[in-house]
Design a protein around this motif. Structure first.
Motif, PDB file in Angstrom:
ATOM      1  N   VAL A 115       3.030  -0.744   5.616  1.00 40.91           N
ATOM      2  CA  VAL A 115       3.063   0.084   6.829  1.00 40.91           C
ATOM      3  C   VAL A 115       3.196   1.555   6.453  1.00 40.91           C
ATOM      4  O   VAL A 115       2.515   2.427   7.024  1.00 40.91           O
ATOM      5  CB  VAL A 115       4.228  -0.352   7.748  1.00 40.91           C
ATOM      6  N   ALA A 116       4.053   1.855   5.489  1.00 45.48           N
ATOM      7  CA  ALA A 116       4.234   3.245   5.054  1.00 45.48           C
ATOM      8  C   ALA A 116       2.950   3.800   4.454  1.00 45.48           C
ATOM      9  O   ALA A 116       2.515   4.913   4.796  1.00 45.48           O
ATOM     10  CB  ALA A 116       5.372   3.319   4.039  1.00 45.48           C
ATOM     11  N   LEU A 117       2.328   3.041   3.557  1.00 43.15           N
ATOM     12  CA  LEU A 117       1.095   3.496   2.910  1.00 43.15           C
ATOM     13  C   LEU A 117      -0.016   3.694   3.925  1.00 43.15           C
ATOM     14  O   LEU A 117      -0.744   4.705   3.887  1.00 43.15           O
ATOM     15  CB  LEU A 117       0.670   2.499   1.835  1.00 43.15           C
ATOM     16  N   ALA A 118      -0.174   2.740   4.832  1.00 41.12           N
ATOM     17  CA  ALA A 118      -1.224   2.843   5.840  1.00 41.12           C
ATOM     18  C   ALA A 118      -0.989   4.043   6.754  1.00 41.12           C
ATOM     19  O   ALA A 118      -1.936   4.746   7.134  1.00 41.12           O
ATOM     20  CB  ALA A 118      -1.287   1.553   6.664  1.00 41.12           C
ATOM     21  N   SER A 119       0.268   4.313   7.090  1.00 45.96           N
ATOM     22  CA  SER A 119       0.564   5.425   8.004  1.00 45.96           C
ATOM     23  C   SER A 119       0.295   6.783   7.361  1.00 45.96           C
ATOM     24  O   SER A 119      -0.226   7.685   8.012  1.00 45.96           O
ATOM     25  CB  SER A 119       2.011   5.339   8.494  1.00 45.96           C
ATOM     26  N   VAL A 120       0.639   6.930   6.082  1.00 45.74           N
ATOM     27  CA  VAL A 120       0.412   8.230   5.444  1.00 45.74           C
ATOM     28  C   VAL A 120      -1.054   8.422   5.079  1.00 45.74           C
ATOM     29  O   VAL A 120      -1.579   9.551   5.122  1.00 45.74           O
ATOM     30  CB  VAL A 120       1.312   8.393   4.187  1.00 45.74           C
ATOM     31  N   TRP A 121      -1.740   7.346   4.705  1.00 43.52           N
ATOM     32  CA  TRP A 121      -3.157   7.464   4.375  1.00 43.52           C
ATOM     33  C   TRP A 121      -3.960   7.817   5.639  1.00 43.52           C
ATOM     34  O   TRP A 121      -4.949   8.540   5.581  1.00 43.52           O
ATOM     35  CB  TRP A 121      -3.673   6.148   3.783  1.00 43.52           C
ATOM     36  N   ARG A 150       4.798   1.816  -2.034  1.00 45.69           N
ATOM     37  CA  ARG A 150       5.778   2.880  -1.812  1.00 45.69           C
ATOM     38  C   ARG A 150       5.494   4.076  -2.722  1.00 45.69           C
ATOM     39  O   ARG A 150       5.560   5.238  -2.302  1.00 45.69           O
ATOM     40  CB  ARG A 150       7.185   2.364  -2.069  1.00 45.69           C
ATOM     41  N   GLY A 151       5.186   3.786  -3.982  1.00 44.08           N
ATOM     42  CA  GLY A 151       4.901   4.862  -4.928  1.00 44.08           C
ATOM     43  C   GLY A 151       3.658   5.643  -4.544  1.00 44.08           C
ATOM     44  O   GLY A 151       3.637   6.883  -4.602  1.00 44.08           O
ATOM     45  N   LEU A 152       2.614   4.928  -4.109  1.00 43.99           N
ATOM     46  CA  LEU A 152       1.378   5.602  -3.716  1.00 43.99           C
ATOM     47  C   LEU A 152       1.578   6.419  -2.444  1.00 43.99           C
ATOM     48  O   LEU A 152       1.036   7.527  -2.313  1.00 43.99           O
ATOM     49  CB  LEU A 152       0.273   4.560  -3.501  1.00 43.99           C
ATOM     50  N   LEU A 159       4.341   7.872  -1.546  1.00 46.47           N
ATOM     51  CA  LEU A 159       5.082   9.074  -1.953  1.00 46.47           C
ATOM     52  C   LEU A 159       4.154  10.069  -2.639  1.00 46.47           C
ATOM     53  O   LEU A 159       4.260  11.287  -2.428  1.00 46.47           O
ATOM     54  CB  LEU A 159       6.227   8.682  -2.884  1.00 46.47           C
ATOM     55  N   GLN A 160       3.220   9.554  -3.429  1.00 46.58           N
ATOM     56  CA  GLN A 160       2.287  10.434  -4.135  1.00 46.58           C
ATOM     57  C   GLN A 160       1.361  11.153  -3.151  1.00 46.58           C
ATOM     58  O   GLN A 160       1.067  12.336  -3.318  1.00 46.58           O
ATOM     59  CB  GLN A 160       1.473   9.614  -5.131  1.00 46.58           C
ATOM     60  N   ILE A 161       0.911  10.442  -2.133  1.00 50.43           N
ATOM     61  CA  ILE A 161       0.006  11.046  -1.152  1.00 50.43           C
ATOM     62  C   ILE A 161       0.704  12.153  -0.371  1.00 50.43           C
ATOM     63  O   ILE A 161       0.150  13.231  -0.146  1.00 50.43           O
ATOM     64  CB  ILE A 161      -0.536   9.965  -0.193  1.00 50.43           C
ATOM     65  N   THR A 162       1.929  11.902   0.050  1.00 49.12           N
ATOM     66  CA  THR A 162       2.643  12.863   0.888  1.00 49.12           C
ATOM     67  C   THR A 162       3.377  13.928   0.087  1.00 49.12           C
ATOM     68  O   THR A 162       3.742  14.970   0.648  1.00 49.12           O
ATOM     69  CB  THR A 162       3.678  12.143   1.772  1.00 49.12           C
ATOM     70  N   GLU A 163       3.630  13.639  -1.198  1.00 49.08           N
ATOM     71  CA  GLU A 163       4.443  14.525  -2.039  1.00 49.08           C
ATOM     72  C   GLU A 163       5.809  14.771  -1.402  1.00 49.08           C
ATOM     73  O   GLU A 163       6.387  15.863  -1.503  1.00 49.08           O
ATOM     74  CB  GLU A 163       3.719  15.857  -2.278  1.00 49.08           C
ATOM     75  N   GLY A 164       6.303  13.745  -0.705  1.00 51.26           N
ATOM     76  CA  GLY A 164       7.619  13.821  -0.108  1.00 51.26           C
ATOM     77  C   GLY A 164       7.685  14.581   1.201  1.00 51.26           C
ATOM     78  O   GLY A 164       8.781  14.777   1.747  1.00 51.26           O
ATOM     79  N   ARG A 165       6.532  14.988   1.731  1.00 54.93           N
ATOM     80  CA  ARG A 165       6.521  15.760   2.975  1.00 54.93           C
ATOM     81  C   ARG A 165       6.054  14.895   4.145  1.00 54.93           C
ATOM     82  O   ARG A 165       5.330  13.913   3.963  1.00 54.93           O
ATOM     83  CB  ARG A 165       5.614  16.983   2.839  1.00 54.93           C
ATOM     84  N   THR A 166       6.448  15.309   5.332  1.00 52.15           N
ATOM     85  CA  THR A 166       6.019  14.624   6.551  1.00 52.15           C
ATOM     86  C   THR A 166       4.655  15.154   6.983  1.00 52.15           C
ATOM     87  O   THR A 166       4.447  16.371   7.054  1.00 52.15           O
ATOM     88  CB  THR A 166       7.031  14.839   7.692  1.00 52.15           C
ATOM     89  N   GLY A 172       3.202  10.780   9.803  1.00 48.88           N
ATOM     90  CA  GLY A 172       3.148   9.781   8.741  1.00 48.88           C
ATOM     91  C   GLY A 172       4.115  10.166   7.637  1.00 48.88           C
ATOM     92  O   GLY A 172       4.104  11.308   7.175  1.00 48.88           O
ATOM     93  N   GLN A 173       4.964   9.224   7.237  1.00 52.00           N
ATOM     94  CA  GLN A 173       5.966   9.501   6.208  1.00 52.00           C
ATOM     95  C   GLN A 173       6.007   8.356   5.210  1.00 52.00           C
ATOM     96  O   GLN A 173       5.782   7.195   5.572  1.00 52.00           O
ATOM     97  CB  GLN A 173       7.352   9.675   6.836  1.00 52.00           C
ATOM     98  N   ASN A 174       6.356   8.687   3.975  1.00 54.91           N
ATOM     99  CA  ASN A 174       6.450   7.640   2.958  1.00 54.91           C
ATOM    100  C   ASN A 174       7.666   6.746   3.177  1.00 54.91           C
ATOM    101  O   ASN A 174       7.768   5.668   2.587  1.00 54.91           O
ATOM    102  CB  ASN A 174       6.510   8.252   1.557  1.00 54.91           C
ATOM    103  N   THR A 175       8.590   7.169   4.041  1.00 50.57           N
ATOM    104  CA  THR A 175       9.770   6.351   4.338  1.00 50.57           C
ATOM    105  C   THR A 175       9.548   5.424   5.534  1.00 50.57           C
ATOM    106  O   THR A 175      10.459   4.670   5.906  1.00 50.57           O
ATOM    107  CB  THR A 175      10.983   7.254   4.634  1.00 50.57           C
ATOM    108  N   ASN A 176       8.371   5.473   6.149  1.00 53.11           N
ATOM    109  CA  ASN A 176       8.085   4.593   7.277  1.00 53.11           C
ATOM    110  C   ASN A 176       8.187   3.125   6.865  1.00 53.11           C
ATOM    111  O   ASN A 176       7.900   2.769   5.716  1.00 53.11           O
ATOM    112  CB  ASN A 176       6.683   4.856   7.826  1.00 53.11           C
TER     113      ASN A 176
END
Length: 340
Positions: free
Chosen positions: A98-104, A156-158, A160-167, A261-265
């Protein structure tokens, strides 16, 4: 000379018409009804507690809409999880997917394609992750626990990499408008309607289709299912694809709900989904699943969260309460299994 036939010792008349004899299906239906009624009773008790402790806030129409909306995201994930657990598997990666799909789906490049681009990307990423899980488990011979745990870490790692920790903020108005009150249908938020549609489809597939019967058969006894002509590996692949699809849909709903989209989703979604399915009556060892029970389990957990929030109770007490409910549900399952 007629021969007298004594009735059997168990008290049943074997010569009676089949319609008059109690059937196995009748007993199973009775157990399911009791389980469903029990869950409804727990939910009613929680609503009563909320109404007593915070009558003005809890029983307010907007708060009830909020409870249903929050239940929608994890509820869609739980429907997919119910199928996986019924087949005897497990999926620990749903929250990370869910997190990866939301940030991508909320990157600047994706948002340039508007509503369709965001929805397609979220679903495609979810299905793609489900495909990897399914291939590793069904054809790679990996244990579901290990395969999905690896996917959890990787996704989770991917993310975080996509967002670089940002929302990542959503700027597409057609997506954001789905979360506004103007888009409600007869007072029902669109997210709740999507959840209801997924629930109905999931119930029909599990209870009224060959796919559902095969899922139950694989979970009950995979070897017997194989000897009966079921392609067990292909069935397991389809089930993880289904779980990934549900994660993709849930990711889109979460984007609408949060506008970002956030990596913590999806944090701990896997635990909530498994817990909701278990307390709903889905057997952790496989062979039995209930969409209705899983949905009630989601509503119970979401209502608990809402009551705790309204009463300003700490989240650690909430987690303890959830843990106690899970333990009680598992103990009830084991006792029921030992008496049948």
């Amino acid at each position: 000379m007629t021969q007298h036939v004594s009735p059997p010792r168990d008290g049943t008349d074997k010569t009676a018409p089949a319609a008059r004899r109690p059937s196995v299906w009748h007993g199973l239906t009775a157990r399911v009804d009791v389980r469903t009624l029990s869950l409804l009773g727990v939910l009613a008790a929680l609503i009563l507690i909320g109404g007593i402790t915070k009558p003005d806030e809890f029983l307010d129409g907007r708060n009830l809409q909020l409870v249903l909306t929050q239940a929608s995201v994890i509820g869609v994930v739980t429907v997919g999880m119910t199928f996986v657990i019924t087949s005897g598997g497990i999926d620990l990666s749903v929250g990370a997917i869910v997190a990866l799909a939301s940030v991508w789906a909320t990157t600047v490049a994706t948002q340039e394609y508007g509503f369709g681009g965001i929805l397609f990307t979220a679903v495609a990423v979810g299905v793609g992750c489900g495909l990897v899980n399914g291939l590793l488990i069904a054809y790679g011979g990996m244990v579901p626990f290990i395969a999905t745990l690896a996917m959890l870490a990787s996704a989770r790692g991917l993310a975080l990499q996509i967002t670089e920790g940002r929302t990542q903020i959503v700027t597409v108005d057609s997506v954001l408008s789905l979360g506004e009150r103007d888009s409600y249908v007869l007072g029902i938020p669109p997210l709740v309607l999507v959840f209801a549609a997924v629930t109905i489809v999931g119930w029909l597939v599990l209870n009224r289709t060959t796919f559902g019967r095969r899922t139950v058969a694989v979970g009950g006894n995979a070897e017997a299912a194989r000897l009966a002509g079921i392609d067990v590996r292909r069935q397991r692949l389809y089930l993880y694809l289904l779980s990934g699809l549900c994660c993709g849909i849930a990711a889109f709903l979460l984007i609408v709900l949060s506008g970002s989209g956030q990596n913590t989703n999806g944090n701990l979604y896997e635990l909530d989904a498994i817990a909701a399915a278990i307390i709903g009556g889905t057997l952790l060892s496989g062979g039995r699943g209930t969409i209705t029970g899983s949905v009630l389990g989601v509503l119970i957990f979401t209502t608990i969260t809402n009551i705790f929030a309204l009463n300003n109770l700490q989240s650690d007490v909430q987690q303890i309460a959830k843990g106690a409910i899970i333990v009680a549900a598992v103990l009830v399952q084991r006792r029921t299994a030992s008496t049948t």
